[in-house]
Design a protein around this motif. Structure first.
Motif, PDB file in Angstrom:
ATOM      1  N   LYS A 156       0.815  -1.217   0.000  1.00  0.00           N
ATOM      2  CA  LYS A 156       0.000   0.000   0.000  1.00  0.00           C
ATOM      3  C   LYS A 156       0.847   1.265   0.000  1.00  0.00           C
ATOM      4  CE  LYS A 156      -4.546  -1.275   1.733  1.00  0.00           C
ATOM      5  NZ  LYS A 156      -5.602  -0.972   2.731  1.00  0.00           N
ATOM      6  N   SER A 157       1.898   1.277   0.806  1.00  0.00           N
ATOM      7  CA  SER A 157       2.723   2.491   0.869  1.00  0.00           C
ATOM      8  C   SER A 157       3.404   2.752  -0.468  1.00  0.00           C
ATOM      9  CB  SER A 157       3.754   2.363   1.993  1.00  0.00           C
ATOM     10  OG  SER A 157       4.596   1.240   1.772  1.00  0.00           O
ATOM     11  N   SER A 158       3.851   1.694  -1.129  1.00  0.00           N
ATOM     12  CA  SER A 158       4.489   1.851  -2.423  1.00  0.00           C
ATOM     13  C   SER A 158       3.501   2.363  -3.464  1.00  0.00           C
ATOM     14  CB  SER A 158       5.087   0.521  -2.880  1.00  0.00           C
ATOM     15  OG  SER A 158       5.605   0.627  -4.191  1.00  0.00           O
ATOM     16  N   LEU A 159       2.310   1.797  -3.483  1.00  0.00           N
ATOM     17  CA  LEU A 159       1.296   2.216  -4.447  1.00  0.00           C
ATOM     18  C   LEU A 159       0.884   3.663  -4.221  1.00  0.00           C
ATOM     19  CD1 LEU A 159      -0.964  -0.976  -4.620  1.00  0.00           C
ATOM     20  CD2 LEU A 159       0.437  -0.029  -6.467  1.00  0.00           C
ATOM     21  N   LYS A 160       0.743   4.065  -2.959  1.00  0.00           N
ATOM     22  CA  LYS A 160       0.344   5.448  -2.672  1.00  0.00           C
ATOM     23  C   LYS A 160       1.428   6.432  -3.122  1.00  0.00           C
ATOM     24  CE  LYS A 160      -2.904   4.471   1.054  1.00  0.00           C
ATOM     25  NZ  LYS A 160      -3.182   4.565   2.522  1.00  0.00           N
ATOM     26  N   ARG A 161       2.687   6.087  -2.906  1.00  0.00           N
ATOM     27  CA  ARG A 161       3.771   6.954  -3.393  1.00  0.00           C
ATOM     28  C   ARG A 161       3.721   7.090  -4.908  1.00  0.00           C
ATOM     29  NH1 ARG A 161       6.917   4.077   0.295  1.00  0.00           N
ATOM     30  NH2 ARG A 161       7.778   2.777  -1.386  1.00  0.00           N
ATOM     31  N   ALA A 162       3.489   5.957  -5.571  1.00  0.00           N
ATOM     32  CA  ALA A 162       3.458   5.973  -7.033  1.00  0.00           C
ATOM     33  C   ALA A 162       2.260   6.760  -7.564  1.00  0.00           C
ATOM     34  CB  ALA A 162       3.429   4.546  -7.565  1.00  0.00           C
ATOM     35  N   ILE A 163       1.099   6.564  -6.947  1.00  0.00           N
ATOM     36  CA  ILE A 163      -0.110   7.278  -7.374  1.00  0.00           C
ATOM     37  C   ILE A 163       0.070   8.784  -7.217  1.00  0.00           C
ATOM     38  CG2 ILE A 163      -2.511   7.769  -6.707  1.00  0.00           C
ATOM     39  CD1 ILE A 163      -2.368   5.318  -8.387  1.00  0.00           C
ATOM     40  N   ASN A 164       0.769   9.204  -6.160  1.00  0.00           N
ATOM     41  CA  ASN A 164       0.994  10.632  -5.929  1.00  0.00           C
ATOM     42  C   ASN A 164       1.973  11.240  -6.933  1.00  0.00           C
ATOM     43  OD1 ASN A 164      -0.741  10.851  -3.737  1.00  0.00           O
ATOM     44  ND2 ASN A 164       0.833  10.262  -2.255  1.00  0.00           N
ATOM     45  N   SER A 165       2.775  10.388  -7.582  1.00  0.00           N
ATOM     46  CA  SER A 165       3.797  10.880  -8.518  1.00  0.00           C
ATOM     47  C   SER A 165       3.395  10.751  -9.976  1.00  0.00           C
ATOM     48  CB  SER A 165       5.113  10.125  -8.299  1.00  0.00           C
ATOM     49  OG  SER A 165       5.607  10.317  -6.998  1.00  0.00           O
ATOM     50  N   TYR A 166       2.511   9.788 -10.283  1.00  0.00           N
ATOM     51  CA  TYR A 166       2.169   9.495 -11.671  1.00  0.00           C
ATOM     52  C   TYR A 166       0.658   9.407 -11.831  1.00  0.00           C
ATOM     53  CZ  TYR A 166       7.067   8.098 -11.453  1.00  0.00           C
ATOM     54  OH  TYR A 166       8.418   8.085 -11.241  1.00  0.00           O
ATOM     55  N   SER A 167       0.181   9.660 -13.035  1.00  0.00           N
ATOM     56  CA  SER A 167      -1.265   9.664 -13.275  1.00  0.00           C
ATOM     57  C   SER A 167      -1.875   8.271 -13.264  1.00  0.00           C
ATOM     58  CB  SER A 167      -1.568  10.341 -14.619  1.00  0.00           C
ATOM     59  OG  SER A 167      -0.892   9.679 -15.673  1.00  0.00           O
ATOM     60  N   GLY A 168      -1.073   7.267 -13.524  1.00  0.00           N
ATOM     61  CA  GLY A 168      -1.549   5.889 -13.510  1.00  0.00           C
ATOM     62  C   GLY A 168      -0.414   4.961 -13.172  1.00  0.00           C
ATOM     63  N   VAL A 169      -0.731   3.864 -12.496  1.00  0.00           N
ATOM     64  CA  VAL A 169       0.286   2.936 -12.022  1.00  0.00           C
ATOM     65  C   VAL A 169      -0.102   1.516 -12.420  1.00  0.00           C
ATOM     66  CG1 VAL A 169       1.348   1.950  -9.953  1.00  0.00           C
ATOM     67  CG2 VAL A 169       0.918   4.405 -10.082  1.00  0.00           C
ATOM     68  N   LEU A 170       0.889   0.727 -12.796  1.00  0.00           N
ATOM     69  CA  LEU A 170       0.669  -0.694 -13.045  1.00  0.00           C
ATOM     70  C   LEU A 170       1.236  -1.500 -11.890  1.00  0.00           C
ATOM     71  CD1 LEU A 170       1.426  -1.680 -16.768  1.00  0.00           C
ATOM     72  CD2 LEU A 170      -0.762  -1.716 -15.583  1.00  0.00           C
ATOM     73  N   LEU A 171       0.439  -2.439 -11.414  1.00  0.00           N
ATOM     74  CA  LEU A 171       0.901  -3.433 -10.446  1.00  0.00           C
ATOM     75  C   LEU A 171       0.883  -4.767 -11.167  1.00  0.00           C
ATOM     76  CD1 LEU A 171       1.570  -4.480  -7.559  1.00  0.00           C
ATOM     77  CD2 LEU A 171      -0.914  -4.596  -7.166  1.00  0.00           C
ATOM     78  N   GLU A 172       2.019  -5.444 -11.205  1.00  0.00           N
ATOM     79  CA  GLU A 172       2.055  -6.720 -11.901  1.00  0.00           C
ATOM     80  C   GLU A 172       2.947  -7.718 -11.168  1.00  0.00           C
ATOM     81  OE1 GLU A 172       3.254  -5.322 -15.798  1.00  0.00           O
ATOM     82  OE2 GLU A 172       5.313  -5.975 -15.455  1.00  0.00           O
TER      83      GLU A 172
END
Length: 317
Positions: A156-172
């Motif tokens: 969750k912490s990683s995804l939240k950091r990524a969402i705050n920096s980029y308009s869309g994020v891929l988790l794979e």
């Protein structure tokens, strides 16, 4: 006298420094080949002055990342009526969006389990059980923003950091295996697959530093693969190139694991530094850097290609 070539490089993305290296190297090669060359370091402050350079015969796009590979600069050249290297506006935009690329190639490729996330609400609703995993921007290049997630606690912490920096994020899911880079170059209007390159980073995965720091990665070209697998991968790369409507060149990245190639992404403007994959693959086929650049230029000066396969299908619906 040979054609006038505008080399556009630099740009405004996170990959600006790499683009400066690619553009300067391309410019030197073009000059050695006898072309008339103008170097243009693209910045926000000089964008309007591009219009003054439209009398060139061709723009060689050596931009990486946003406003380089994503179709924006291509649309500007379309508006100017100027030919340029690399894929069209629409194909560039599609290939820069990893999730859309996955969707358009799902019938011809094997892909890691993945999901696109666009907001913190998406994170709260997420039900994910595949570890280790990779978090990465949906629309960036050069492994920028990529993070390896080993357990649920980190997720969750990683995804939240990524969402705050980029308009869309891929988790794979993280697929363990051999990382392969497959470069495709058009020669006489036909896609030719260059010798496949294997990447062996001396860290957990092939991140930005591993890509561009000498000594952090071992490159093996041609990759040690059975002839059967080599032929299969060459056919797949050619199919991906054609299905997405790519032009002139591209690089296809993926993981070879237990006899299967897990497709990751298409890069429509591969790096052209000394450490970049495509020049190494071209050299393994006997092409000098000048040969590579001249081939791209001659293909770009041809007439436009026919409408790509996926676009024709959309028009018929």
């Amino acid at each position: 006298m040979k054609e006038k070539i505008l080399v556009i490089y630099g740009g405004v993305s996170r990959e600006r420094e790499i683009s400066l290296i690619s553009g300067q190297r391309v410019s030197r090669a073009l000059k050695r080949l006898g072309y008339q060359v103008t170097l243009f370091d693209l910045k926000r402050s000089n964008l309007a002055s591009l219009m003054e350079l439209k009398r060139h015969d061709l723009a060689f796009i050596a931009l990486h990342g946003n406003f380089g590979e994503d179709g924006k600069i291509q649309s500007l050249f379309d508006l100017m009526g100027m030919k340029y290297t690399g894929s069209s506006t629409l194909t560039s935009a599609i290939c820069f969006d990893k999730n859309i690329t996955y969707q358009l190639t799902e019938k011809i490729t094997t892909q890691p389990i993945h999901v696109k996330l666009s907001s913190c609400d998406d994170i709260e609703r997420l039900d994910w059980h595949h570890f280790p995993a990779i978090v990465k921007p949906n629309a960036e290049g050069s492994s920028i923003g990529i993070e390896l997630i080993r357990n649920r606690k980190m997720l969750k912490s990683s995804l939240k950091r990524a969402i705050n920096s980029y308009s869309g994020v891929l988790l794979e899911e993280f697929v363990a295996g051999r990382e392969l880079s497959i470069s495709v170059l058009e020669i006489d209007a036909k896609p030719v697959v260059l010798p496949i390159l294997e990447i062996k980073p001396k860290r957990d995965f092939y991140d930005f530093d591993a890509k561009y720091t000498r000594g952090l990665t071992e490159f093996i070209v041609p990759a040690s693969l059975d002839d059967h697998y080599t032929k299969r991968l060459e056919e797949l790369a050619s199919d991906i190139f054609s299905a997405l409507g790519c032009r002139h060149m591209c690089r296809i990245d993926g993981i070879f694991s237990e006899g299967s190639f897990y497709f990751l992404e298409v890069n429509t403007i591969p790096g052209l530094t000394e450490l970049s994959d495509m020049p190494q693959s071209a050299a393994a086929m006997g092409m000098s850097f000048e040969d590579l650049i001249n081939t791209i230029v001659r293909e770009a000066l041809r007439k436009e290609k026919e409408v790509p396969t996926w676009n024709r299908c959309m028009e018929q619906q």
